[in-house]
Scaffold this motif. Structure first.
Motif, PDB file in Angstrom:
ATOM      1  N   GLU A  30       8.083  54.966 -36.248  1.00 25.41           N
ATOM      2  CA  GLU A  30       8.458  56.329 -35.937  1.00 25.41           C
ATOM      3  C   GLU A  30       9.994  56.480 -35.531  1.00 25.41           C
ATOM      4  O   GLU A  30      10.626  57.466 -36.116  1.00 25.41           O
ATOM      5  N   SER A  31      10.414  55.606 -34.842  1.00 32.73           N
ATOM      6  CA  SER A  31      11.876  55.704 -34.745  1.00 32.73           C
ATOM      7  C   SER A  31      12.780  55.349 -35.921  1.00 32.73           C
ATOM      8  O   SER A  31      13.875  56.111 -36.371  1.00 32.73           O
ATOM      9  N   LEU A  32      12.442  54.623 -36.849  1.00 32.63           N
ATOM     10  CA  LEU A  32      13.218  54.668 -38.241  1.00 32.63           C
ATOM     11  C   LEU A  32      13.062  55.838 -38.830  1.00 32.63           C
ATOM     12  O   LEU A  32      14.107  56.415 -39.378  1.00 32.63           O
ATOM     13  N   GLU A  33      11.960  56.460 -38.888  1.00 30.60           N
ATOM     14  CA  GLU A  33      11.758  57.897 -39.567  1.00 30.60           C
ATOM     15  C   GLU A  33      12.631  58.822 -39.060  1.00 30.60           C
ATOM     16  O   GLU A  33      13.243  59.864 -39.600  1.00 30.60           O
ATOM     17  N   ALA A  34      12.810  58.932 -37.727  1.00 32.41           N
ATOM     18  CA  ALA A  34      13.661  59.699 -36.897  1.00 32.41           C
ATOM     19  C   ALA A  34      15.043  59.503 -37.219  1.00 32.41           C
ATOM     20  O   ALA A  34      15.677  60.561 -37.315  1.00 32.41           O
ATOM     21  N   LEU A  35      15.577  58.265 -37.348  1.00 34.30           N
ATOM     22  CA  LEU A  35      16.828  57.931 -37.617  1.00 34.30           C
ATOM     23  C   LEU A  35      17.135  58.521 -38.857  1.00 34.30           C
ATOM     24  O   LEU A  35      18.131  59.178 -39.190  1.00 34.30           O
ATOM     25  N   GLU A  36      16.192  58.412 -39.890  1.00 32.06           N
ATOM     26  CA  GLU A  36      16.343  58.891 -41.345  1.00 32.06           C
ATOM     27  C   GLU A  36      16.747  60.372 -41.353  1.00 32.06           C
ATOM     28  O   GLU A  36      17.196  60.956 -42.195  1.00 32.06           O
ATOM     29  N   ALA A  37      15.744  61.018 -40.375  1.00 33.03           N
ATOM     30  CA  ALA A  37      15.677  62.432 -40.603  1.00 33.03           C
ATOM     31  C   ALA A  37      16.943  63.252 -39.700  1.00 33.03           C
ATOM     32  O   ALA A  37      17.056  64.281 -39.889  1.00 33.03           O
ATOM     33  N   ASP A  38      17.614  62.499 -39.115  1.00 31.70           N
ATOM     34  CA  ASP A  38      18.527  62.906 -38.039  1.00 31.70           C
ATOM     35  C   ASP A  38      19.981  62.935 -38.878  1.00 31.70           C
ATOM     36  O   ASP A  38      20.643  61.980 -39.011  1.00 31.70           O
ATOM     37  N   GLU A  39      20.212  64.268 -39.499  1.00 35.08           N
ATOM     38  CA  GLU A  39      21.319  64.219 -40.401  1.00 35.08           C
ATOM     39  C   GLU A  39      22.615  63.879 -39.921  1.00 35.08           C
ATOM     40  O   GLU A  39      23.498  63.115 -40.224  1.00 35.08           O
ATOM     41  N   ALA A  40      22.719  64.429 -38.475  1.00 35.97           N
ATOM     42  CA  ALA A  40      24.090  64.130 -38.049  1.00 35.97           C
ATOM     43  C   ALA A  40      24.256  62.690 -37.399  1.00 35.97           C
ATOM     44  O   ALA A  40      25.400  61.988 -37.552  1.00 35.97           O
ATOM     45  N   LEU A  41      23.181  62.091 -37.014  1.00 31.82           N
ATOM     46  CA  LEU A  41      23.405  60.540 -36.402  1.00 31.82           C
ATOM     47  C   LEU A  41      23.418  59.701 -37.592  1.00 31.82           C
ATOM     48  O   LEU A  41      24.472  58.902 -37.777  1.00 31.82           O
ATOM     49  N   ALA A  42      22.476  59.936 -38.827  1.00 34.57           N
ATOM     50  CA  ALA A  42      22.556  59.051 -39.806  1.00 34.57           C
ATOM     51  C   ALA A  42      24.069  59.394 -40.515  1.00 34.57           C
ATOM     52  O   ALA A  42      24.709  58.276 -41.170  1.00 34.57           O
ATOM     53  N   GLY A  43      24.435  60.506 -40.495  1.00 31.92           N
ATOM     54  CA  GLY A  43      25.954  60.743 -41.126  1.00 31.92           C
ATOM     55  C   GLY A  43      26.979  59.990 -40.525  1.00 31.92           C
ATOM     56  O   GLY A  43      27.980  59.398 -41.044  1.00 31.92           O
ATOM     57  N   ALA A  44      26.850  59.900 -39.227  1.00 27.68           N
ATOM     58  CA  ALA A  44      27.829  59.184 -38.319  1.00 27.68           C
ATOM     59  C   ALA A  44      27.801  57.955 -38.587  1.00 27.68           C
ATOM     60  O   ALA A  44      28.880  56.923 -38.678  1.00 27.68           O
ATOM     61  N   LEU A  45      26.708  57.256 -38.412  1.00 26.19           N
ATOM     62  CA  LEU A  45      26.333  55.912 -38.651  1.00 26.19           C
ATOM     63  C   LEU A  45      26.691  55.376 -40.187  1.00 26.19           C
ATOM     64  O   LEU A  45      27.143  54.321 -40.286  1.00 26.19           O
ATOM     65  N   GLY A  46      26.340  56.224 -41.130  1.00 29.60           N
ATOM     66  CA  GLY A  46      26.846  55.911 -42.353  1.00 29.60           C
ATOM     67  C   GLY A  46      25.442  55.694 -43.357  1.00 29.60           C
ATOM     68  O   GLY A  46      24.550  54.916 -42.770  1.00 29.60           O
ATOM     69  N   GLN A  47      25.325  56.350 -44.471  1.00 29.53           N
ATOM     70  CA  GLN A  47      24.273  56.055 -45.241  1.00 29.53           C
ATOM     71  C   GLN A  47      24.104  54.647 -45.771  1.00 29.53           C
ATOM     72  O   GLN A  47      22.770  54.251 -45.786  1.00 29.53           O
ATOM     73  N   ASP A  48      25.159  53.857 -45.925  1.00 24.82           N
ATOM     74  CA  ASP A  48      25.022  52.496 -46.324  1.00 24.82           C
ATOM     75  C   ASP A  48      24.175  51.841 -45.120  1.00 24.82           C
ATOM     76  O   ASP A  48      23.368  50.752 -45.298  1.00 24.82           O
ATOM     77  N   PHE A  49      24.523  52.140 -43.816  1.00 24.49           N
ATOM     78  CA  PHE A  49      23.879  51.362 -42.639  1.00 24.49           C
ATOM     79  C   PHE A  49      22.627  51.744 -42.654  1.00 24.49           C
ATOM     80  O   PHE A  49      21.551  50.784 -42.385  1.00 24.49           O
ATOM     81  N   VAL A  50      22.165  53.110 -42.744  1.00 27.64           N
ATOM     82  CA  VAL A  50      20.995  53.543 -42.529  1.00 27.64           C
ATOM     83  C   VAL A  50      20.080  52.762 -43.695  1.00 27.64           C
ATOM     84  O   VAL A  50      18.804  52.440 -43.413  1.00 27.64           O
ATOM     85  N   THR A  51      20.314  52.934 -44.923  1.00 25.95           N
ATOM     86  CA  THR A  51      19.682  52.115 -45.913  1.00 25.95           C
ATOM     87  C   THR A  51      19.383  50.800 -45.554  1.00 25.95           C
ATOM     88  O   THR A  51      18.270  50.343 -45.918  1.00 25.95           O
TER      89      THR A  51
END
Length: 444
Positions: free
Chosen positions: A394-415
């Motif tokens: 659930e939290s991983l899905e929330a991270l991927e869905a949070d555009e502002a936070l995922a964008g700040a941390l970076g798509q490479d990191f999120v992936t």
């Protein structure tokens, strides 16, 4: 490495040689906050400090079993190529428990100079630079709890006796640990046994900028190494025993104004003593709480720490001096006014914790978010507050869905991060437990 920096690295190495140092560790923090390193004879360290030390590029995105996980960007995608480690000279330190050994923490890049954007220290550095561009310097401190166990992973003693004087120094190793950590530059504040048997907390001073997470990384890896050298096992695992207390890593944050030099979170005219900047920062942490939880409580074991009346937050809330809230406003003097996020578990990566919490808070400042009223204390009993995620999925899905936070941390990191964590979760799902056999073999 630039000529000036190479000369500075050479000067550090020269001073170490004069002091009798013979070996230098080049340390790289991985996704779990574990130190991955190479030890180099000091004669060879000069060249590596200037040109970089090669290391398998995928080492930082291995899962918790050190599985090589496909799809994490730094394995088959780059033909399993090498990264180059370059030392951060600010982290130079002699390792006092090893003869003739020093270390520094490293950043890394590919041979063409491109940084590995998913690496934890790099992820935090981007948020540090973002804060500085907004006119702030973060001050971050951590309180990682740990268990000290026998070599076969058994507690040294049982029972619940927090702050018990006899148990504070139950074994002489605790005082020696404090001494060695201070020699290492940790600046220990206090040392005491924690709630559960064989559990301790040894907090240290916070640090500005990169020093905060660097210090926590150094502390956790030093505790594990020193315990091993003395015949113990130290673990920051969130919940090693079903009947024991969980281990947390409460994370304390304030912002210093770069223009004025004071604490940007303090306001003596406010009822709680916090500024509008602090209120927006907390509002940002609440707004992104479900997504940040992916790095604050990153494993299936972390969720077992979260139980009622254990001072482990279960909902998205804040409150002044409320130990059950997600975000606690710490009292004391205005100069020391800061926030404490109580969700991080002890095994969480300090760089990722700092990056996620800073990214969330800065988003709140940038958008000038208004802070909702404090929870009715104790916060965990306020039914109006939404719950934190109940599973890592659930939290991983929330991270991927949070555009502002995922964008700040970076798509490479999120992936890389979500792919690695899901691989680990699949291994857990595939594992047949003792509980399942005891429960089902006879009846079925």
């Amino acid at each position: 490495m630039a000529t000036e920096t190479a000369a500075a690295a050479g000067a550090v190495l020269d001073s170490w040689r004069e002091a009798g140092i013979r070996f230098v560790r080049f340390e790289l923090p991985d996704m779990h906050g574990t130190s991955r390193s190479k030890t180099v004879p000091i004669e060879r360290a000069y060249g590596y400090a200037e040109h970089g030390l090669n290391m398998y590029g995928g080492v930082a995105v291995l899962d918790s079993r050190s599985d090589v996980v496909g799809g994490t960007l730094y394995n088959e995608e780059v033909a399993y190529g090498d990264q180059m480690l370059t030392p951060d000279l600010e982290t130079a330190a002699v390792v006092p428990w090893l003869e003739g050994t020093a270390r520094w923490i490293c950043d890394s890049a590919w041979a063409d100079g491109r940084p590995l954007e998913a690496l934890p220290r790099r992820v935090y550095r981007r948020q540090l630079e973002r804060a500085q561009a907004l006119g702030y310097e973060p001050v971050i401190g951590y309180e990682p709890e740990f268990y000290l166990l026998t070599p076969d992973h058994q507690p040294l003693f049982d029972g619940y006796h927090i702050f018990n004087t006899t148990r504070n120094t139950y074994v002489p190793f605790i005082q020696e640990l404090v001494e060695r950590l201070n020699e290492y530059g940790m600046e220990i504040i206090t040392a005491n046994c924690e709630y559960a048997g064989s559990q301790w907390e040894i907090p240290f001073l916070p640090g500005r900028g990169m020093a905060g997470p660097d210090r926590c990384f150094s502390f956790k890896n030093a505790v594990k190494e020193l315990a091993h050298l003395h015949g113990y096992t130290a673990t920051f695992m969130s919940k090693p025993f079903a009947g024991g207390a969980g281990s947390g890593m409460h994370t304390h944050i304030s912002l210093v104004s770069l223009s004025e030099g004071g604490n940007a979170f303090a306001d003596e005219s406010d009822q709680v003593g916090i500024s509008d900047v602090c209120r927006s920062f907390v509002a940002g942490q609440l707004a992104h709480a479900r997504a940040t939880y992916a790095v604050l409580a990153p494993t299936v074991n972390c969720l077992k720490r979260r139980r009622p009346h254990t001072f482990s937050p279960s909902n998205i809330s804040w409150g002044p001096e409320d130990r059950s809230a997600l975000v606690r406003i710490k009292g004391g003097s205005l100069e020391s006014r800061h926030i404490e996020n109580r969700a991080p578990t002890a095994l969480a990566n300090p760089y990722l914790v700092a990056a996620a919490l800073l990214a969330a808070g800065l988003d709140g400042i940038e958008r000038e978010l208004e802070l909702e009223p404090a929870a009715k204390g104790p916060a965990e009993e306020d039914a109006s507050k939404p719950p934190l995620p109940l599973t890592v999925h659930e939290s991983l899905e929330a991270l991927e869905a949070d555009e502002a936070l995922a964008g700040a941390l970076g798509q490479d990191f999120v992936t890389a991060y979500t792919t690695m964590r899901r691989h680990e979760l699949q291994r857990f799902d595939d594992h047949v437990t003792d509980w399942e056999r005891a429960e089902y073999i006879d009846i079925y």
